[in-house]
Motif scaffolding. Structure first.
Motif, PDB file in Angstrom:
ATOM      1  N   ASN C  51       0.826  -1.212   0.000  1.00  0.00           N
ATOM      2  CA  ASN C  51       0.000   0.000   0.000  1.00  0.00           C
ATOM      3  C   ASN C  51       0.855   1.254   0.000  1.00  0.00           C
ATOM      4  O   ASN C  51       0.483   2.276  -0.578  1.00  0.00           O
ATOM      5  N   THR C  52       1.986   1.190   0.663  1.00  0.00           N
ATOM      6  CA  THR C  52       2.863   2.349   0.746  1.00  0.00           C
ATOM      7  C   THR C  52       3.452   2.680  -0.625  1.00  0.00           C
ATOM      8  O   THR C  52       3.517   3.849  -1.026  1.00  0.00           O
ATOM      9  N   VAL C  53       3.852   1.646  -1.339  1.00  0.00           N
ATOM     10  CA  VAL C  53       4.360   1.857  -2.694  1.00  0.00           C
ATOM     11  C   VAL C  53       3.236   2.381  -3.591  1.00  0.00           C
ATOM     12  O   VAL C  53       3.427   3.328  -4.363  1.00  0.00           O
ATOM     13  N   ALA C  54       2.056   1.790  -3.434  1.00  0.00           N
ATOM     14  CA  ALA C  54       0.922   2.199  -4.264  1.00  0.00           C
ATOM     15  C   ALA C  54       0.618   3.678  -4.045  1.00  0.00           C
ATOM     16  O   ALA C  54       0.328   4.412  -4.996  1.00  0.00           O
ATOM     17  N   ARG C  55       0.694   4.100  -2.818  1.00  0.00           N
ATOM     18  CA  ARG C  55       0.449   5.517  -2.508  1.00  0.00           C
ATOM     19  C   ARG C  55       1.452   6.404  -3.240  1.00  0.00           C
ATOM     20  O   ARG C  55       1.084   7.421  -3.828  1.00  0.00           O
ATOM     21  N   ALA C  56       2.714   6.017  -3.191  1.00  0.00           N
ATOM     22  CA  ALA C  56       3.755   6.794  -3.883  1.00  0.00           C
ATOM     23  C   ALA C  56       3.462   6.850  -5.377  1.00  0.00           C
ATOM     24  O   ALA C  56       3.541   7.921  -6.005  1.00  0.00           O
ATOM     25  N   TYR C  57       3.094   5.732  -5.958  1.00  0.00           N
ATOM     26  CA  TYR C  57       2.819   5.684  -7.394  1.00  0.00           C
ATOM     27  C   TYR C  57       1.617   6.560  -7.742  1.00  0.00           C
ATOM     28  O   TYR C  57       1.595   7.230  -8.774  1.00  0.00           O
ATOM     29  N   GLN C  58       0.615   6.546  -6.879  1.00  0.00           N
ATOM     30  CA  GLN C  58      -0.567   7.366  -7.163  1.00  0.00           C
ATOM     31  C   GLN C  58      -0.231   8.848  -7.144  1.00  0.00           C
ATOM     32  O   GLN C  58      -0.712   9.612  -7.983  1.00  0.00           O
ATOM     33  N   GLU C  59       0.610   9.238  -6.200  1.00  0.00           N
ATOM     34  CA  GLU C  59       1.004  10.655  -6.145  1.00  0.00           C
ATOM     35  C   GLU C  59       1.815  11.013  -7.398  1.00  0.00           C
ATOM     36  O   GLU C  59       1.679  12.107  -7.947  1.00  0.00           O
ATOM     37  N   LEU C  60       2.655  10.095  -7.817  1.00  0.00           N
ATOM     38  CA  LEU C  60       3.442  10.338  -9.031  1.00  0.00           C
ATOM     39  C   LEU C  60       2.515  10.466 -10.240  1.00  0.00           C
ATOM     40  O   LEU C  60       2.753  11.292 -11.118  1.00  0.00           O
ATOM     41  N   GLU C  61       1.466   9.663 -10.245  1.00  0.00           N
ATOM     42  CA  GLU C  61       0.564   9.727 -11.394  1.00  0.00           C
ATOM     43  C   GLU C  61      -0.223  11.038 -11.397  1.00  0.00           C
ATOM     44  O   GLU C  61      -0.361  11.680 -12.434  1.00  0.00           O
ATOM     45  N   ARG C  62      -0.701  11.451 -10.236  1.00  0.00           N
ATOM     46  CA  ARG C  62      -1.521  12.653 -10.234  1.00  0.00           C
ATOM     47  C   ARG C  62      -0.672  13.890 -10.521  1.00  0.00           C
ATOM     48  O   ARG C  62      -1.190  14.924 -10.920  1.00  0.00           O
ATOM     49  N   ASP C  63       0.640  13.793 -10.338  1.00  0.00           N
ATOM     50  CA  ASP C  63       1.508  14.897 -10.696  1.00  0.00           C
ATOM     51  C   ASP C  63       2.029  14.762 -12.120  1.00  0.00           C
ATOM     52  O   ASP C  63       2.927  15.507 -12.535  1.00  0.00           O
ATOM     53  N   GLY C  64       1.466  13.786 -12.838  1.00  0.00           N
ATOM     54  CA  GLY C  64       1.793  13.680 -14.252  1.00  0.00           C
ATOM     55  C   GLY C  64       3.168  13.122 -14.550  1.00  0.00           C
ATOM     56  O   GLY C  64       3.652  13.236 -15.673  1.00  0.00           O
TER      57      GLY C  64
END
Lengths: 131, 131, 131, 131
Positions: C51-64
């Motif tokens: 979940n921690t990695v997923a959170r990081a990836y989601q933030e990276l995605e929303r920042d394009g």
DNA sequence: GTGGTCTAGACCACA
DNA sequence: GTGGTCTAGACCACG
């Protein structure tokens, strides 16, 4: 191609297809016996995985909205009375869609006047194109 | 607590909260500076996990709709999308919303002409009222 | 797997992953279209919760910075901040970064003049090299 | 006021103060016996809660970097040799800060040339001001 | 009291 | 196989 997929909405793609097809049948846009696009054709058109389309069609068949005939394609099933929407209900749903548009426009910083003007342009000239 | 969750819709719970809050802000039900229910209170009220509410609030914050202050709570932010996003991006997103409306109208059995007329009425006279 | 986590730094783990990925993309270590390790693989490698990695990836995605495709993985996106954010917002954020640099230089005992000279050298000659 | 707080960074505010003060002492910017701003004054200046500043000061005292004398204030403690940074180390840390700035600029869509020009303007004219 | 991070683990969506 | 959602619950940061 009258499906519209929003991959950022959070709603599963197969559900978006399911809902749009179900609504089109209920509204009389798709009529009994009419053929739907093939799984492969629709998947290509929407640039999604054929499995996703197949999943949507399976759910539609399970709910009695379409019939899938192997080797021939998918067809709208005989309509059940309770699935048909009255004009009142259709107008109600359209108004809800209007509301959703207004919410989006608000948060994008457009005034109601701007929204109206841009919609006018959009409906008469079609989507803006670069260049 | 005017939130309501439909667990059968297929839309993630956190997105339902997100959308309802966004809508409430756009409609003026929630005003700038107003405090939202605490994560824990809302989670309890909706009988869901606090993490799910927290996720919704975080998405609302990153979209500039609310402001979260540690130890104090979540508050409706001043509208500012038009300052952060480029005009091109804002128009792009609005056009997507137009597309969604057009697709929905089509699936409800309305012709483009009807859609245009109904929109005209809607935008000038406001939402239709029963009776 | 060139990520490394410092659990003593006080910076949240998901942010460390976020920052390192962002830096790797800016430095050209990760190129457009390149695939990142899967959520589960990276979580295992770093001995943290997926979940921690997923959170990081989601933030990276929303920042394009990356694009996440369900069922396929996470990929470095094409740079597009300049298309999404207004020029004012981009300048505002850059100025904030300038402020942070100035503060850090001050705390390291450099005068504004030294900072300016060292920046000049840095920007023209590239990073200082040992030896 | 030479502290700089970034409330969006995810790093706890008290840690930002702690790290900045520690570094300033290590770099010789803050000298033995020198007085730090009062908890109340600093909290006011940074627009944060006094408890947060107090927490930072407590951690600094716990680590022997400052001494808190009730009724008089907080003072830089006698410097331990291992806390003092060599010029090499200070330059290394400044270079790291340069790198972080470059990463930010990259993702904000600025070219290295633009970054250089904007930095030049910033360092000579100070932060851009509206109006 | 408020929200934030992280874990462990179930179950779903999709390729 | 991939990522997404949600839960239950511990512990931390902050006012």
């Amino acid at each position: 191609m009258w499906f519209h997929i929003d991959t950022t909405s959070g709603t599963p793609v197969y559900l978006q297809i399911y809902q749009q097809a179900k609504q089109a049948v209920a509204a009389g846009v798709l009529r009994s016996g009419e053929q739907l696009p093939s799984v492969r054709a629709l998947a290509e058109g929407l640039v999604i995985n054929p499995n996703t389309v197949a999943r949507a069609y399976q759910e539609l068949e399970r709910d009695g909205i379409i019939e899938i005939i192997r080797g021939k394609g998918a067809f709208v099933a005989a309509r059940k009375a309770e699935l048909v929407l009255s004009r009142e209900e259709r107008l109600r749903r359209l108004t809800e869609a209007f509301e959703r548009l207004k919410v989006e426009a608000y948060h994008l910083g457009f005034t109601p006047e701007e929204l109206r003007d841009l919609l006018e342009v959009y409906l008469t000239e079609g989507p803006a194109r670069p260049g």
